[in-house]
Scaffold this motif. Structure first.
Motif, PDB file in Angstrom:
ATOM      1  N   CYS A  12      37.922  58.749  51.037  1.00 14.98           N
ATOM      2  CA  CYS A  12      36.955  57.765  50.533  1.00 14.98           C
ATOM      3  C   CYS A  12      37.649  56.688  49.705  1.00 14.98           C
ATOM      4  O   CYS A  12      37.410  55.488  49.888  1.00 14.98           O
ATOM      5  N   LEU A  13      38.521  57.116  48.806  1.00 17.28           N
ATOM      6  CA  LEU A  13      39.199  56.169  47.929  1.00 17.28           C
ATOM      7  C   LEU A  13      40.215  55.322  48.692  1.00 17.28           C
ATOM      8  O   LEU A  13      40.319  54.113  48.476  1.00 17.28           O
ATOM      9  N   ARG A  14      40.968  55.964  49.576  1.00 17.18           N
ATOM     10  CA  ARG A  14      41.964  55.210  50.333  1.00 17.18           C
ATOM     11  C   ARG A  14      41.293  54.158  51.205  1.00 17.18           C
ATOM     12  O   ARG A  14      41.754  53.017  51.287  1.00 17.18           O
ATOM     13  N   ASP A  15      40.184  54.528  51.849  1.00 20.39           N
ATOM     14  CA  ASP A  15      39.467  53.564  52.685  1.00 20.39           C
ATOM     15  C   ASP A  15      38.898  52.429  51.839  1.00 20.39           C
ATOM     16  O   ASP A  15      38.897  51.265  52.260  1.00 20.39           O
ATOM     17  N   ALA A  16      38.400  52.768  50.646  1.00 18.24           N
ATOM     18  CA  ALA A  16      37.836  51.739  49.766  1.00 18.24           C
ATOM     19  C   ALA A  16      38.899  50.727  49.359  1.00 18.24           C
ATOM     20  O   ALA A  16      38.636  49.522  49.276  1.00 18.24           O
ATOM     21  N   ILE A  17      40.120  51.206  49.124  1.00 17.92           N
ATOM     22  CA  ILE A  17      41.221  50.305  48.776  1.00 17.92           C
ATOM     23  C   ILE A  17      41.676  49.529  50.004  1.00 17.92           C
ATOM     24  O   ILE A  17      41.877  48.310  49.959  1.00 17.92           O
ATOM     25  N   THR A  18      41.819  50.233  51.130  1.00 15.02           N
ATOM     26  CA  THR A  18      42.300  49.603  52.359  1.00 15.02           C
ATOM     27  C   THR A  18      41.386  48.478  52.815  1.00 15.02           C
ATOM     28  O   THR A  18      41.853  47.416  53.249  1.00 15.02           O
ATOM     29  N   PHE A  19      40.078  48.689  52.730  1.00 17.49           N
ATOM     30  CA  PHE A  19      39.133  47.704  53.245  1.00 17.49           C
ATOM     31  C   PHE A  19      38.590  46.764  52.168  1.00 17.49           C
ATOM     32  O   PHE A  19      37.613  46.061  52.380  1.00 17.49           O
ATOM     33  N   GLY A  20      39.252  46.753  51.005  1.00 17.37           N
ATOM     34  CA  GLY A  20      38.961  45.734  50.010  1.00 17.37           C
ATOM     35  C   GLY A  20      37.782  45.977  49.100  1.00 17.37           C
ATOM     36  O   GLY A  20      37.375  45.075  48.363  1.00 17.37           O
ATOM     37  N   LYS A  21      37.201  47.181  49.139  1.00 19.78           N
ATOM     38  CA  LYS A  21      36.104  47.465  48.211  1.00 19.78           C
ATOM     39  C   LYS A  21      36.625  47.454  46.775  1.00 19.78           C
ATOM     40  O   LYS A  21      35.943  47.021  45.851  1.00 19.78           O
ATOM     41  N   PHE A  22      37.853  47.954  46.608  1.00 19.21           N
ATOM     42  CA  PHE A  22      38.541  47.872  45.323  1.00 19.21           C
ATOM     43  C   PHE A  22      39.730  46.929  45.498  1.00 19.21           C
ATOM     44  O   PHE A  22      40.565  47.128  46.379  1.00 19.21           O
ATOM     45  N   LYS A  23      39.811  45.919  44.671  1.00 21.22           N
ATOM     46  CA  LYS A  23      40.836  44.891  44.796  1.00 21.22           C
ATOM     47  C   LYS A  23      42.090  45.256  43.997  1.00 21.22           C
ATOM     48  O   LYS A  23      42.020  46.008  43.017  1.00 21.22           O
ATOM     49  N   PRO A  24      43.248  44.704  44.387  1.00 21.53           N
ATOM     50  CA  PRO A  24      44.466  44.910  43.602  1.00 21.53           C
ATOM     51  C   PRO A  24      44.254  44.498  42.148  1.00 21.53           C
ATOM     52  O   PRO A  24      43.725  43.423  41.867  1.00 21.53           O
ATOM     53  N   GLY A  25      44.639  45.377  41.234  1.00 20.46           N
ATOM     54  CA  GLY A  25      44.475  45.112  39.815  1.00 20.46           C
ATOM     55  C   GLY A  25      43.160  45.598  39.241  1.00 20.46           C
ATOM     56  O   GLY A  25      42.989  45.642  38.017  1.00 20.46           O
TER      57      GLY A  25
END
Length: 216
Positions: A12-25
């Motif tokens: 869930c978390l990796r997909d959220a980061i990969t697809f931009g739900k959570f942005k860098p920083g």
């Protein structure tokens, strides 16, 4: 059951980061994520530790967890090395590829084409990873596979962005076709060269996009 929940939290978390739900920083708040994805705090913390080890997040003392920022220069270096290693994996694998492996690769390519038509980007990315992983597995070089895996994980969060670039998916599929055709004919050097060009081009397209869109 515990390992299953941890894997669910990780995906869930990796997909959220990969697809931009959570942005860098962006800060990753345990309570918010737990509620958002209906995850228990223990598997969530275990998933965060795994993501930290894989370079997706940074955990700062007294501040919490943040999605790791990767500079364009760092990403450029990652793709430079990745192109060499993945090309070597293909060259090493071709001599050991039997008809079953070829059929597996052909099946993956068909699934990628279908996912592209359906705009199912998660499926497309998963299948793309499978395509590359086949060569690593058949190369029977655990050190090489581990090194490639570590580098590829550093690019995951940007792959969702790459899919939004016009023509990028078509170029990917065209590159894969060239790699597969050379591998089918047993032309290891040609297949390896095609893979190196593929990774280099994928990196160049993504890096150009990030430089043109520094706010991403």
């Amino acid at each position: 059951m515990g390992s299953l929940k941890r894997e669910q939290a990780y995906q869930c978390l990796r997909d959220a980061i990969t697809f931009g739900k959570f942005k860098p920083g962006e800060r990753v708040v345990e309570k918010d994520i737990s509620e958002m994805f209906h995850l228990g705090r223990t598997p969530l913390r275990e998933a965060l530790r795994q993501l930290q080890m894989e370079g997706f997040i940074d955990v700062l003392p007294n501040r919490g967890a943040f999605v790791r920022k990767v500079s364009v220069e760092d990403l450029e270096h990652v793709y430079d090395v990745l192109a060499v290693l993945e090309g070597h994996a293909v060259e090493s694998a071709v001599g050991s590829m039997d008809p079953v492996v070829i059929r597996d690769l052909q099946g993956i390519e068909k699934a990628m084409l279908s996912a592209a038509k359906e705009k199912d980007f998660k499926e497309w990315l998963d299948r793309n990873s499978q395509f590359h992983a086949v060569f690593q597995r058949v190369s029977r070089n655990a050190v090489l596979s581990g090194s490639i895996g570590n580098l590829r994980r550093q690019t995951y969060r940007y792959r969702g962005l790459a899919l939004s670039i016009p023509g990028h998916v078509d170029e990917y599929l065209s590159d894969h076709k060239k790699i597969l055709e050379a591998a089918e004919k047993g032309k290891a050097e040609k297949a390896g060269k095609a893979m190196r060009r593929h990774v280099q081009r994928a990196g160049a397209v993504l890096i150009s996009f990030l430089r043109d869109n520094p706010w991403v």
